[in-house]
Design a protein around this motif. Sequence first.
Motif, PDB file in Angstrom:
ATOM      1  N   GLU A   1       0.836  -1.186   0.000  1.00 13.90           N
ATOM      2  CA  GLU A   1       0.000   0.000   0.000  1.00 13.90           C
ATOM      3  C   GLU A   1       0.879   1.248   0.000  1.00 13.90           C
ATOM      4  O   GLU A   1       1.829   1.353   0.776  1.00 13.90           O
ATOM      5  CB  GLU A   1      -0.902  -0.014   1.233  1.00 13.90           C
ATOM      6  CG  GLU A   1      -2.185   0.733   1.008  1.00 13.90           C
ATOM      7  CD  GLU A   1      -3.198   0.430   2.087  1.00 13.90           C
ATOM      8  OE1 GLU A   1      -3.223   1.191   3.070  1.00 13.90           O
ATOM      9  OE2 GLU A   1      -3.948  -0.553   1.942  1.00 13.90           O
ATOM     10  N   PHE A   2       0.549   2.178  -0.868  1.00 15.49           N
ATOM     11  CA  PHE A   2       1.281   3.433  -0.993  1.00 15.49           C
ATOM     12  C   PHE A   2       0.325   4.573  -0.685  1.00 15.49           C
ATOM     13  O   PHE A   2      -0.850   4.532  -1.081  1.00 15.49           O
ATOM     14  CB  PHE A   2       1.827   3.605  -2.410  1.00 15.49           C
ATOM     15  CG  PHE A   2       2.779   2.523  -2.829  1.00 15.49           C
ATOM     16  CD1 PHE A   2       4.135   2.665  -2.600  1.00 15.49           C
ATOM     17  CD2 PHE A   2       2.327   1.368  -3.449  1.00 15.49           C
ATOM     18  CE1 PHE A   2       5.030   1.676  -2.994  1.00 15.49           C
ATOM     19  CE2 PHE A   2       3.202   0.374  -3.839  1.00 15.49           C
ATOM     20  CZ  PHE A   2       4.558   0.532  -3.605  1.00 15.49           C
ATOM     21  N   VAL A   3       0.813   5.590   0.014  1.00 15.75           N
ATOM     22  CA  VAL A   3       0.004   6.763   0.328  1.00 15.75           C
ATOM     23  C   VAL A   3       0.575   7.940  -0.434  1.00 15.75           C
ATOM     24  O   VAL A   3       1.749   8.289  -0.274  1.00 15.75           O
ATOM     25  CB  VAL A   3       0.005   7.057   1.851  1.00 15.75           C
ATOM     26  CG1 VAL A   3      -0.816   8.306   2.146  1.00 15.75           C
ATOM     27  CG2 VAL A   3      -0.541   5.871   2.622  1.00 15.75           C
ATOM     28  N   ILE A   4      -0.262   8.533  -1.292  1.00 19.25           N
ATOM     29  CA  ILE A   4       0.168   9.700  -2.065  1.00 19.25           C
ATOM     30  C   ILE A   4      -0.939  10.737  -2.059  1.00 19.25           C
ATOM     31  O   ILE A   4      -2.099  10.442  -1.751  1.00 19.25           O
ATOM     32  CB  ILE A   4       0.559   9.329  -3.521  1.00 19.25           C
ATOM     33  CG1 ILE A   4      -0.626   8.780  -4.301  1.00 19.25           C
ATOM     34  CG2 ILE A   4       1.702   8.368  -3.560  1.00 19.25           C
ATOM     35  CD1 ILE A   4      -0.328   8.591  -5.780  1.00 19.25           C
ATOM     36  N   SER A   5      -0.578  11.931  -2.424  1.00 21.30           N
ATOM     37  CA  SER A   5      -1.526  13.036  -2.495  1.00 21.30           C
ATOM     38  C   SER A   5      -2.536  12.788  -3.620  1.00 21.30           C
ATOM     39  O   SER A   5      -2.177  12.269  -4.678  1.00 21.30           O
ATOM     40  CB  SER A   5      -0.753  14.335  -2.740  1.00 21.30           C
ATOM     41  OG  SER A   5      -1.610  15.351  -3.160  1.00 21.30           O
ATOM     42  N   ARG A   6      -3.771  13.178  -3.380  1.00 21.57           N
ATOM     43  CA  ARG A   6      -4.791  13.019  -4.424  1.00 21.57           C
ATOM     44  C   ARG A   6      -4.456  13.850  -5.658  1.00 21.57           C
ATOM     45  O   ARG A   6      -4.691  13.416  -6.786  1.00 21.57           O
ATOM     46  CB  ARG A   6      -6.174  13.420  -3.897  1.00 21.57           C
ATOM     47  CG  ARG A   6      -6.790  12.411  -2.983  1.00 21.57           C
ATOM     48  CD  ARG A   6      -8.183  12.863  -2.540  1.00 21.57           C
ATOM     49  NE  ARG A   6      -8.766  11.878  -1.654  1.00 21.57           N
ATOM     50  CZ  ARG A   6      -9.577  10.907  -2.051  1.00 21.57           C
ATOM     51  NH1 ARG A   6      -9.911  10.809  -3.314  1.00 21.57           N
ATOM     52  NH2 ARG A   6     -10.065  10.055  -1.187  1.00 21.57           N
ATOM     53  N   SER A   7      -3.893  15.023  -5.464  1.00 19.57           N
ATOM     54  CA  SER A   7      -3.551  15.870  -6.613  1.00 19.57           C
ATOM     55  C   SER A   7      -2.440  15.254  -7.451  1.00 19.57           C
ATOM     56  O   SER A   7      -2.441  15.355  -8.678  1.00 19.57           O
ATOM     57  CB  SER A   7      -3.157  17.272  -6.144  1.00 19.57           C
ATOM     58  OG  SER A   7      -2.022  17.207  -5.308  1.00 19.57           O
TER      59      SER A   7
ATOM     60  N   PHE B   1       6.058   0.927  -9.258  1.00 17.29           N
ATOM     61  CA  PHE B   1       5.157   1.979  -8.785  1.00 17.29           C
ATOM     62  C   PHE B   1       5.867   3.073  -7.985  1.00 17.29           C
ATOM     63  O   PHE B   1       5.517   4.254  -8.145  1.00 17.29           O
ATOM     64  CB  PHE B   1       3.979   1.382  -8.000  1.00 17.29           C
ATOM     65  CG  PHE B   1       2.854   2.348  -7.824  1.00 17.29           C
ATOM     66  CD1 PHE B   1       2.154   2.836  -8.919  1.00 17.29           C
ATOM     67  CD2 PHE B   1       2.494   2.808  -6.562  1.00 17.29           C
ATOM     68  CE1 PHE B   1       1.125   3.742  -8.769  1.00 17.29           C
ATOM     69  CE2 PHE B   1       1.467   3.712  -6.398  1.00 17.29           C
ATOM     70  CZ  PHE B   1       0.785   4.187  -7.509  1.00 17.29           C
ATOM     71  N   PRO B   2       6.861   2.767  -7.136  1.00 15.43           N
ATOM     72  CA  PRO B   2       7.567   3.868  -6.463  1.00 15.43           C
ATOM     73  C   PRO B   2       8.240   4.841  -7.437  1.00 15.43           C
ATOM     74  O   PRO B   2       8.269   6.053  -7.185  1.00 15.43           O
ATOM     75  CB  PRO B   2       8.610   3.151  -5.602  1.00 15.43           C
ATOM     76  CG  PRO B   2       8.024   1.813  -5.343  1.00 15.43           C
ATOM     77  CD  PRO B   2       7.272   1.462  -6.590  1.00 15.43           C
ATOM     78  N   MET B   3       8.738   4.338  -8.556  1.00 19.10           N
ATOM     79  CA  MET B   3       9.327   5.239  -9.558  1.00 19.10           C
ATOM     80  C   MET B   3       8.254   6.103 -10.205  1.00 19.10           C
ATOM     81  O   MET B   3       8.485   7.278 -10.493  1.00 19.10           O
ATOM     82  CB  MET B   3      10.074   4.448 -10.629  1.00 19.10           C
ATOM     83  CG  MET B   3      11.438   3.986 -10.182  1.00 19.10           C
ATOM     84  SD  MET B   3      12.439   3.395 -11.546  1.00 19.10           S
ATOM     85  CE  MET B   3      12.792   4.903 -12.428  1.00 19.10           C
ATOM     86  N   ILE B   4       7.092   5.512 -10.445  1.00 15.59           N
ATOM     87  CA  ILE B   4       5.986   6.278 -11.025  1.00 15.59           C
ATOM     88  C   ILE B   4       5.560   7.378 -10.060  1.00 15.59           C
ATOM     89  O   ILE B   4       5.337   8.525 -10.461  1.00 15.59           O
ATOM     90  CB  ILE B   4       4.812   5.334 -11.382  1.00 15.59           C
ATOM     91  CG1 ILE B   4       5.216   4.420 -12.540  1.00 15.59           C
ATOM     92  CG2 ILE B   4       3.560   6.139 -11.713  1.00 15.59           C
ATOM     93  CD1 ILE B   4       4.244   3.307 -12.840  1.00 15.59           C
ATOM     94  N   ILE B   5       5.464   7.049  -8.773  1.00 14.21           N
ATOM     95  CA  ILE B   5       5.102   8.049  -7.769  1.00 14.21           C
ATOM     96  C   ILE B   5       6.145   9.167  -7.744  1.00 14.21           C
ATOM     97  O   ILE B   5       5.802  10.355  -7.714  1.00 14.21           O
ATOM     98  CB  ILE B   5       4.971   7.398  -6.375  1.00 14.21           C
ATOM     99  CG1 ILE B   5       3.765   6.474  -6.324  1.00 14.21           C
ATOM    100  CG2 ILE B   5       4.855   8.478  -5.289  1.00 14.21           C
ATOM    101  CD1 ILE B   5       3.679   5.651  -5.051  1.00 14.21           C
TER     102      ILE B   5
END
Length: 174
Positions: free
Chosen positions: A15-21, A51-55
Amino acid sequence: MATAMNLRIRVEEEEFVISRSVAALSPTIKTMLDGGVADVITLPNIGSRTFPMIISYLETHAAVDLSDKEKLNFDSEFASGKDLDFLKKLMIDAYYLQIEGIKGVLAPTIADMLKIQSENYNYKSLVDRTRAPGWKESTVRNLIKMNWAYVDLQLCQRKRRKELEEHAKKIRIQ
């Protein structure tokens, strides 16, 4: 726990937590958000290694305090040091998430790697076919690069030979 401004994205049991924007920079995720997804989005087609690179890419390009030059520097270093299989997977994930910027950064890098891989394959197969291990590597690589000229020359010679044969037939008939 994700706050109202953050979004949890589940990828391969991680699970990754990122900003909605930041997440909304991906048209695929934006569509899911517009569809009424609450706090957790599951992306079954995305790899947990990529996915971490995409984030990282999305966060860098969403940052308003970075100049365009800094973003271009980030883009130029984005794919460096990664192997071809990883970059291919990253490209597939970028297509799924519809992130044009990553595709634009990765495409030339992958093409260059495939070209080098193809030249290495051609070099090995040419040495195997000619049984000439004493040839200098640079000579063989130059032959590979000039292969188009050799093929073009052979085609011209065949065409000229046919023209001469046809001319000879005409002379015999007369």
